[in-house]
Each structure stands twice: as structure tokens, then as C-alpha cells.
Design a protein around this motif. Sequence first.
Motif, PDB file in Angstrom:
ATOM      1  N   ALA A  15       0.796  -1.227  -0.006  1.00 18.40           N
ATOM      2  CA  ALA A  15      -0.130   0.198   0.097  1.00 18.40           C
ATOM      3  C   ALA A  15       0.916   1.237   0.159  1.00 18.40           C
ATOM      4  O   ALA A  15       1.760   1.186   0.770  1.00 18.40           O
ATOM      5  CB  ALA A  15      -0.897  -0.066   1.130  1.00 18.40           C
ATOM      6  N   LYS A  16       0.453   2.273  -0.817  1.00 17.51           N
ATOM      7  CA  LYS A  16       1.240   3.534  -0.718  1.00 17.51           C
ATOM      8  C   LYS A  16       0.752   4.423   0.208  1.00 17.51           C
ATOM      9  O   LYS A  16      -0.600   4.739   0.272  1.00 17.51           O
ATOM     10  CB  LYS A  16       1.111   4.165  -2.181  1.00 17.51           C
ATOM     11  N   ILE A  34      -7.566  17.172  -1.321  1.00 16.21           N
ATOM     12  CA  ILE A  34      -7.828  15.738  -0.722  1.00 16.21           C
ATOM     13  C   ILE A  34      -8.828  15.033  -1.641  1.00 16.21           C
ATOM     14  O   ILE A  34      -9.008  13.988  -1.901  1.00 16.21           O
ATOM     15  CB  ILE A  34      -8.253  15.706   0.699  1.00 16.21           C
ATOM     16  N   ASN A  35      -9.990  15.871  -1.822  1.00 15.46           N
ATOM     17  CA  ASN A  35     -11.280  15.419  -2.477  1.00 15.46           C
ATOM     18  C   ASN A  35     -10.700  14.848  -3.836  1.00 15.46           C
ATOM     19  O   ASN A  35     -10.863  13.950  -4.598  1.00 15.46           O
ATOM     20  CB  ASN A  35     -12.291  16.413  -2.470  1.00 15.46           C
ATOM     21  N   ARG A  36      -9.966  15.932  -4.626  1.00 12.56           N
ATOM     22  CA  ARG A  36      -9.591  15.601  -5.913  1.00 12.56           C
ATOM     23  C   ARG A  36      -8.382  14.500  -6.116  1.00 12.56           C
ATOM     24  O   ARG A  36      -8.511  13.724  -7.031  1.00 12.56           O
ATOM     25  CB  ARG A  36      -8.638  16.948  -6.329  1.00 12.56           C
ATOM     26  N   MET A  37      -7.580  14.344  -5.026  1.00 13.85           N
ATOM     27  CA  MET A  37      -6.678  13.090  -5.010  1.00 13.85           C
ATOM     28  C   MET A  37      -7.403  11.742  -4.767  1.00 13.85           C
ATOM     29  O   MET A  37      -7.085  10.804  -5.474  1.00 13.85           O
ATOM     30  CB  MET A  37      -5.676  13.335  -3.851  1.00 13.85           C
ATOM     31  N   MET A  38      -8.468  11.818  -4.008  1.00 14.15           N
ATOM     32  CA  MET A  38      -9.267  10.847  -3.727  1.00 14.15           C
ATOM     33  C   MET A  38      -9.929  10.139  -4.965  1.00 14.15           C
ATOM     34  O   MET A  38      -9.922   9.021  -5.639  1.00 14.15           O
ATOM     35  CB  MET A  38     -10.129  10.813  -2.742  1.00 14.15           C
ATOM     36  N   GLY A  45      -8.370   3.132 -10.695  1.00 10.02           N
ATOM     37  CA  GLY A  45      -8.745   1.816 -10.310  1.00 10.02           C
ATOM     38  C   GLY A  45      -8.003   1.411  -9.112  1.00 10.02           C
ATOM     39  O   GLY A  45      -7.984   0.137  -8.681  1.00 10.02           O
ATOM     40  N   LYS A  46      -7.578   2.317  -8.412  1.00  6.19           N
ATOM     41  CA  LYS A  46      -7.009   1.905  -6.972  1.00  6.19           C
ATOM     42  C   LYS A  46      -8.261   1.707  -5.832  1.00  6.19           C
ATOM     43  O   LYS A  46      -9.139   2.343  -5.843  1.00  6.19           O
ATOM     44  CB  LYS A  46      -6.169   3.107  -6.688  1.00  6.19           C
ATOM     45  N   ARG A  47      -7.984   1.021  -4.977  1.00  8.73           N
ATOM     46  CA  ARG A  47      -8.741   0.888  -3.723  1.00  8.73           C
ATOM     47  C   ARG A  47      -8.183   1.934  -2.590  1.00  8.73           C
ATOM     48  O   ARG A  47      -6.952   1.907  -2.222  1.00  8.73           O
ATOM     49  CB  ARG A  47      -8.655  -0.270  -3.183  1.00  8.73           C
ATOM     50  N   VAL A  48      -9.072   3.151  -2.522  1.00 12.91           N
ATOM     51  CA  VAL A  48      -8.782   4.078  -1.743  1.00 12.91           C
ATOM     52  C   VAL A  48      -9.023   4.145  -0.093  1.00 12.91           C
ATOM     53  O   VAL A  48     -10.285   3.990   0.028  1.00 12.91           O
ATOM     54  CB  VAL A  48      -8.848   5.424  -2.219  1.00 12.91           C
ATOM     55  N   GLY A  73     -19.907   9.091  -8.824  1.00 17.67           N
ATOM     56  CA  GLY A  73     -20.360   7.789  -9.113  1.00 17.67           C
ATOM     57  C   GLY A  73     -19.616   6.704  -8.597  1.00 17.67           C
ATOM     58  O   GLY A  73     -19.460   5.501  -8.921  1.00 17.67           O
ATOM     59  N   ILE A  74     -18.653   7.162  -7.489  1.00 17.09           N
ATOM     60  CA  ILE A  74     -17.602   6.147  -6.900  1.00 17.09           C
ATOM     61  C   ILE A  74     -18.362   5.626  -5.468  1.00 17.09           C
ATOM     62  O   ILE A  74     -18.677   6.362  -4.875  1.00 17.09           O
ATOM     63  CB  ILE A  74     -16.387   6.760  -6.683  1.00 17.09           C
ATOM     64  N   PRO A  75     -18.484   4.196  -5.592  1.00 14.32           N
ATOM     65  CA  PRO A  75     -19.112   3.895  -4.112  1.00 14.32           C
ATOM     66  C   PRO A  75     -18.049   3.750  -3.177  1.00 14.32           C
ATOM     67  O   PRO A  75     -17.074   3.970  -3.221  1.00 14.32           O
ATOM     68  CB  PRO A  75     -19.161   2.254  -4.521  1.00 14.32           C
ATOM     69  N   VAL A  76     -18.859   4.121  -2.159  1.00 20.71           N
ATOM     70  CA  VAL A  76     -18.189   4.528  -0.686  1.00 20.71           C
ATOM     71  C   VAL A  76     -18.847   3.640   0.498  1.00 20.71           C
ATOM     72  O   VAL A  76     -19.950   3.429   0.760  1.00 20.71           O
ATOM     73  CB  VAL A  76     -18.399   6.036  -0.115  1.00 20.71           C
ATOM     74  N   SER A  77     -17.898   3.110   1.435  1.00 20.88           N
ATOM     75  CA  SER A  77     -18.207   2.564   2.444  1.00 20.88           C
ATOM     76  C   SER A  77     -17.651   3.103   3.759  1.00 20.88           C
ATOM     77  O   SER A  77     -16.461   3.664   3.553  1.00 20.88           O
ATOM     78  CB  SER A  77     -18.070   0.920   2.735  1.00 20.88           C
TER      79      SER A  77
END
Length: 234
Positions: A15-16, A34-38, A45-48, A73-77
Motif C-alpha cells: 500500500a502507498k 484531498i477530494n481531488r486526490m481521492m 482503479g485504486k482502492r482508496v 459515481g464512486i461507491p463509498v463505505s
Amino acid sequence: DLISPEILELARREAKRMLVGKRGGRTSCRQEDINRMMLGLARAGKRVVRLKSGDPSVFGRSGEEITALREAGIPVSVIPGVTAASALAAGATTSLTHRDCAQSVRFVTGHSKKGALPEDIDWRAIADPTTTTMFYMGGRTAGEIATRLIAEGLSPETPVLIASNISRPDERRWHGTLASLGRGMAEIGHDNPVLFGVGRVFAKTVAVSDRQALLPRYLKEVRPLPATVYNNSR
């Protein structure tokens, strides 16, 4: 930035790690960056994993990040954590809602987006002797908070508990009264994350400079296990 090295060591080796911490009164990453980076990493295709100290849903700005990701459109948990107020109560063996002292508990921010005390706080409502009030991020505004509460009728003798580096081995606490809150904050300092509670539930709280002094001997002697996954199946 607020995560202990022991927790960071639990991350996968490949993990980076990217430091995007936010610290009061210091140069920090802007929330927009931070939002833009995520978004960029997720679209690649990374798991953030946005790792936060405490509970991400309590003064953690998770709402802004969740909105930005969902709109793309990115799923979040969200994985719940232990917020600082709960950790402080546990470490001090105190109930924030002891029925002999408090009918409710309130979490209040100690500063606005501009870094000063928020202008839209209802101080009359907060100065309720039957409520335990926990102030987050209020280290630099503690003196002003005490002045406002006393002006609205809360007794200067109301018990106060300050803690920094909550739930860590180097946790520090200060116990006193609302009238001396500013002096107590000066003793604790602003270098580390700090939280303070105001209310009668803290009347019998013990203040210690090292929380290890309160731990049973058998807990002090516990050592972390090696980072190995064991398979007990036969």
C-alpha cells in the motif's frame, strides 16, 4: 497525520501511504485537494482508504468527501471508529451521561472554518448544567469558550477535564474548573490533538499525566503479537 505508527504498520506492505493530515494552526492539505486526490486514484482503479483518527463521522469532514465521491459515481463505505469523547470517558473511567449528573451529552466544535470561535453557537443553550459538553478542536479558543459559558450563567466552578493524545501511551490530562480552563489549556499545550469536557460528570475524575499509571499490571505487560496470520484449520 494523527494515526499512530503502530496502526499504520497494519497496512498492506504494497500500500502507498500519502500524508494528507490536517492540523490546526499549521500548514495542511486543503480539503479540495484531498477530494481531488481521492477521485483521481479511485478513477485509476485504486482502492482508496481515507484513514482518520477517531470516528470519521464526528468532525472528520467525511461528509464532504463522501459527497464528492458519490457525485462522481464512486461507491463509498464507512467503517465506524471510536470518537475522542468516548475514548476520553473510557480512559478516565467516566460516564458522559451519568444519570446523577447529566441528562444529555453534546459535541461542539471549538473553531470555525476561519480558525476562530464559531459565531453561530447558541451559548445560552450550551450553558446547561444538566448537559455534558465535549469541545473538539478548542485548544486555542478555550479561554474564550469559558468566558462565554460563564457569561451565560454556567457556574465558574463547573468541573472540566482536558486531555491530549487521547488513548495513547503519552496521553496527558488536566482536571480543574471552568474558571481555570485557560490556565489548564496553557499547561497541556496545543502541540498535540486536544479535547476538553465541561460538566458535573467530571467532578470526581482523576487527572494523570500518564494513563499507563491507571492500567492494571497485567495490561501493562501485554506485548503486541508478531504481524503473522495463523491458519488454525486442519
